[in-house]
Design an enzyme around this catalytic site. Structure first.
Site, PDB file in Angstrom:
ATOM      1  N   LYS A  56       0.833  -1.217   0.000  1.00 55.36           N
ATOM      2  CA  LYS A  56       0.000   0.000   0.000  1.00 55.36           C
ATOM      3  C   LYS A  56       0.863   1.261   0.000  1.00 55.36           C
ATOM      4  O   LYS A  56       0.630   2.176  -0.780  1.00 55.36           O
ATOM      5  CB  LYS A  56      -0.914  -0.002   1.230  1.00 55.36           C
ATOM      6  N   ASN A  57       1.864   1.296   0.878  1.00 54.69           N
ATOM      7  CA  ASN A  57       2.609   2.544   1.013  1.00 54.69           C
ATOM      8  C   ASN A  57       3.508   2.830  -0.192  1.00 54.69           C
ATOM      9  O   ASN A  57       3.802   3.984  -0.476  1.00 54.69           O
ATOM     10  CB  ASN A  57       3.424   2.547   2.315  1.00 54.69           C
ATOM     11  N   ARG A 115      -3.023  10.129   4.653  1.00 55.92           N
ATOM     12  CA  ARG A 115      -1.747  10.762   4.900  1.00 55.92           C
ATOM     13  C   ARG A 115      -0.980  10.985   3.592  1.00 55.92           C
ATOM     14  O   ARG A 115      -0.378  12.023   3.353  1.00 55.92           O
ATOM     15  CB  ARG A 115      -0.978   9.824   5.834  1.00 55.92           C
ATOM     16  N   CYS A 136      -3.944   8.109   9.906  1.00 60.34           N
ATOM     17  CA  CYS A 136      -4.207   7.509  11.218  1.00 60.34           C
ATOM     18  C   CYS A 136      -3.693   8.413  12.328  1.00 60.34           C
ATOM     19  O   CYS A 136      -2.621   9.015  12.206  1.00 60.34           O
ATOM     20  CB  CYS A 136      -3.507   6.152  11.309  1.00 60.34           C
ATOM     21  N   ARG A 157       2.063  14.233  13.341  1.00 63.54           N
ATOM     22  CA  ARG A 157       2.775  13.790  12.141  1.00 63.54           C
ATOM     23  C   ARG A 157       3.102  15.005  11.284  1.00 63.54           C
ATOM     24  O   ARG A 157       2.425  15.302  10.301  1.00 63.54           O
ATOM     25  CB  ARG A 157       1.924  12.753  11.380  1.00 63.54           C
ATOM     26  N   PRO A 158       4.159  15.730  11.678  1.00 60.44           N
ATOM     27  CA  PRO A 158       4.509  16.953  10.959  1.00 60.44           C
ATOM     28  C   PRO A 158       4.988  16.648   9.539  1.00 60.44           C
ATOM     29  O   PRO A 158       5.359  15.512   9.240  1.00 60.44           O
ATOM     30  CB  PRO A 158       5.646  17.536  11.797  1.00 60.44           C
ATOM     31  N   ILE A 159       4.959  17.690   8.689  1.00 61.46           N
ATOM     32  CA  ILE A 159       5.516  17.495   7.342  1.00 61.46           C
ATOM     33  C   ILE A 159       6.597  18.539   7.061  1.00 61.46           C
ATOM     34  O   ILE A 159       6.888  18.852   5.915  1.00 61.46           O
ATOM     35  CB  ILE A 159       4.429  17.513   6.241  1.00 61.46           C
ATOM     36  N   ASP A 160       7.175  19.041   8.162  1.00 65.50           N
ATOM     37  CA  ASP A 160       8.192  20.085   7.999  1.00 65.50           C
ATOM     38  C   ASP A 160       9.358  19.652   7.118  1.00 65.50           C
ATOM     39  O   ASP A 160       9.915  20.461   6.366  1.00 65.50           O
ATOM     40  CB  ASP A 160       8.701  20.530   9.389  1.00 65.50           C
ATOM     41  N   ASP A 174       4.945  -0.096  11.953  1.00 62.83           N
ATOM     42  CA  ASP A 174       3.637  -0.589  11.497  1.00 62.83           C
ATOM     43  C   ASP A 174       3.378  -2.036  11.920  1.00 62.83           C
ATOM     44  O   ASP A 174       2.292  -2.563  11.689  1.00 62.83           O
ATOM     45  CB  ASP A 174       3.517  -0.462   9.969  1.00 62.83           C
ATOM     46  N   ILE A 197       9.195   5.789  16.895  1.00 67.93           N
ATOM     47  CA  ILE A 197       8.876   6.601  15.701  1.00 67.93           C
ATOM     48  C   ILE A 197       7.688   7.538  15.944  1.00 67.93           C
ATOM     49  O   ILE A 197       7.749   8.721  15.637  1.00 67.93           O
ATOM     50  CB  ILE A 197       8.568   5.700  14.477  1.00 67.93           C
ATOM     51  N   ARG A 200      -8.576   0.271   5.264  1.00 68.17           N
ATOM     52  CA  ARG A 200      -7.703   1.216   4.557  1.00 68.17           C
ATOM     53  C   ARG A 200      -6.486   0.509   3.994  1.00 68.17           C
ATOM     54  O   ARG A 200      -5.890   0.968   3.020  1.00 68.17           O
ATOM     55  CB  ARG A 200      -7.195   2.282   5.530  1.00 68.17           C
TER      56      ARG A 200
END
Ligand code: UD1
Length: 431
Positions: A23-24, A94, A118, A123-126, A306, A328, A398
């Site tokens: 999936k990812n 995400r 989720c 869950r930053p995206i900096d 995961d 994590i 999902r």
């Protein structure tokens, strides 16, 4: 309509199961497929909700999506008319952020709703944005949208302060169409980073070093058509391997790359299971009581976060005291209360779960707090005495294709139902 899994536990799972595409990896590859105006064919696509939401969002902005069959899609991005992705559902996944890297790389402009996904911690995206800025883009957040634009993207040197799968892939995508050379340092090494790099290279990109912590990219002006098959899902595979262990079963997971499963296999060996590797399959047999162990989640090739909830479920019924350290994400123990309702003895102190093994779980009504924890609760239910009902299974859907069907094929008594009446019917049937 609310749906539930209802499970009669205590049956060892035995047999073979086919693992689907990752999936990812697929989420990033689908987004990257719009970076060419030619038609791209993608195979071994998992038919799960997150993938279907992303495809719908891509169709909304003008990509032509042709679903050849459940696991194959043809994508043509030549008629993209909209660089703003606000499609309502996209906020829930995400990986919508991959459309930023893809659109920015191809059109030098992208606007994408801030991602959800989720709830497993902040869950930053900096780091993604740091990379885009280093490539010369102006990035701002306005009214819930991330807006990135550049006159043109210029190759650069980016050091990622933290190992991030998403940031590595996103920067790699945008950089593959920038002018000149980009170096990403402290890059993530996950198999899906390599898969996305291989996919982009098959479209004519020039990416070297994926799978190591330094990735070098020489930008190209254009990408072209390709046909590509996605790698197997290591987390789906690991979940079935752990289901074999928890139920004292014997499962062969097929269509996998055993190398990607090494961390998972190592922990199964430590707790006392047998693991046999073949070229593209792994067999897990558990015939003895499991022993305690210690686990810490880490970036690949470490133990995957995961698989952390599934690991705790195993250790919950292993002899002795185990610890599971989550390094994590900070909010990934939300399933512990649910597991406690099934009889587990687990104490969480900051990012460490201290698990005192109990002989077995007892069926209970539990609620999936997120995708992987939902799958872990299903495993607990499969090993438990009595009946377990799992709510909120939309999370599980999902990321797991035909989960209840694949488990049934291995001998599990599990059904997906949509009412209390159906739950009662199931109970009568299995009693
Ligand atoms: C991906 C996976 C997810 C998996 C995770 C770690 C997808 C769609 N999701 O998530 O299933 O659990 O990798 O293997 O592929 N971080 C920052 N700033 C950023 C980005 C990340 O601080 O800009 C932090 C995160 O909070 C986290 C760590 O870095 O602590 C790793 O996150 P990352 O690898 O980016 O996870 P995702 O790509 O979101």
């Amino acid at each position: 309509m609310e749906q539930y899994y209802v499970i009669k536990g205590g049956i060892p799972l035995v047999g073979e199961v086919e693992i689907g595409g990752a999936k990812n990896a697929a989420l990033a590859i689908l987004a990257a497929a719009i970076m060419t105006d030619e038609t791209v064919t993608i195979d071994n696509l998992p038919n799960v909700r997150d993938i279907n939401v992303l495809l719908e969002a891509m169709a909304e902005i003008g990509a032509k999506i042709h679903r050849v069959d459940e696991h194959t899609v043809k994508i043509n991005g030549s008629q993209i008319r909209e660089l703003c992705v606000e499609y309502e559902y996209i906020k829930k996944i995400r990986a919508s952020y991959y459309l930023l890297g893809a659109l920015l790389g191809k059109y030098n402009h992208a606007e994408v709703a801030l991602p959800g996904g989720c709830d497993i911690g902040s869950r930053p995206i900096d780091l993604h944005l740091k990379g885009f800025r280093a490539l010369g883009a102006d990035v701002s957040i306005q009214h819930g949208l991330i807006i990135a634009e550049a006159a043109h993207l210029k190759g650069t040197h980016v050091y990622l302060d933290k190992v991030s799968v998403g940031a590595t892939i996103n920067i790699m995508m945008a950089a593959s169409m920038a002018n000149g050379k980009t170096i990403i340092e402290n890059a993530a090494k996950e198999p899906h980073v390599v898969d996305v790099a291989n996919f982009l290279n098959s479209m004519g990109a020039n990416i070297r070093g994926a799978g190591t912590d330094v990735i070098r990219i020489v930008g190209v002006e254009k990408l072209h058509a390709t046909e590509y098959s996605i790698i197997p899902d290591q987390i789906e595979a690991g979940t079935f391997m752990f289901a074999a262990a928890a139920t004292k079963g014997d499962i062969t997971v097929k269509n996998v790359i055993p190398k990607h499963l090494e961390a998972t296999s190592a922990k199964l060996l430590e707790v006392g299971c047998e693991v046999e590797e073949f070229d593209d399959a792994v067999r897990v047999v558990c015939s003895k009581p499991m022993r305690h162990t210690q686990v810490t989640t880490l970036a690949y090739p470490g133990f995957p976060t995961d698989m952390q909830p599934q690991m705790s479920v195993l250790l919950g019924i292993a002899q002795g005291t185990s610890t599971v350290t989550e390094s994590i994400f900070e909010n990934r123990f939300r399933y512990v209360d649910e597991l406690t309702r099934m009889g587990a003895n687990i104490k969480v102190e900051s990012n460490i779960a201290i698990i005192n093994g109990v002989p077995n779980y007892m069926g209970a009504r539990v609620s999936a707090p997120d995708l992987r924890a939902g799958a872990a609760l299903v495993i607990a239910g499969l090993s438990a005495e009595g009946i377990t009902v799992v709510d909120n299974i939309h999370y599980v859907e999902r990321g797991y294709e035909q989960f209840e069907y694949k488990l049934s094929e291995l001998g599990a008594r599990i059904e997906k139902v949509c009412s209390e009446k159906d739950i009662q019917k199931f109970k009568l049937k299995v009693s």
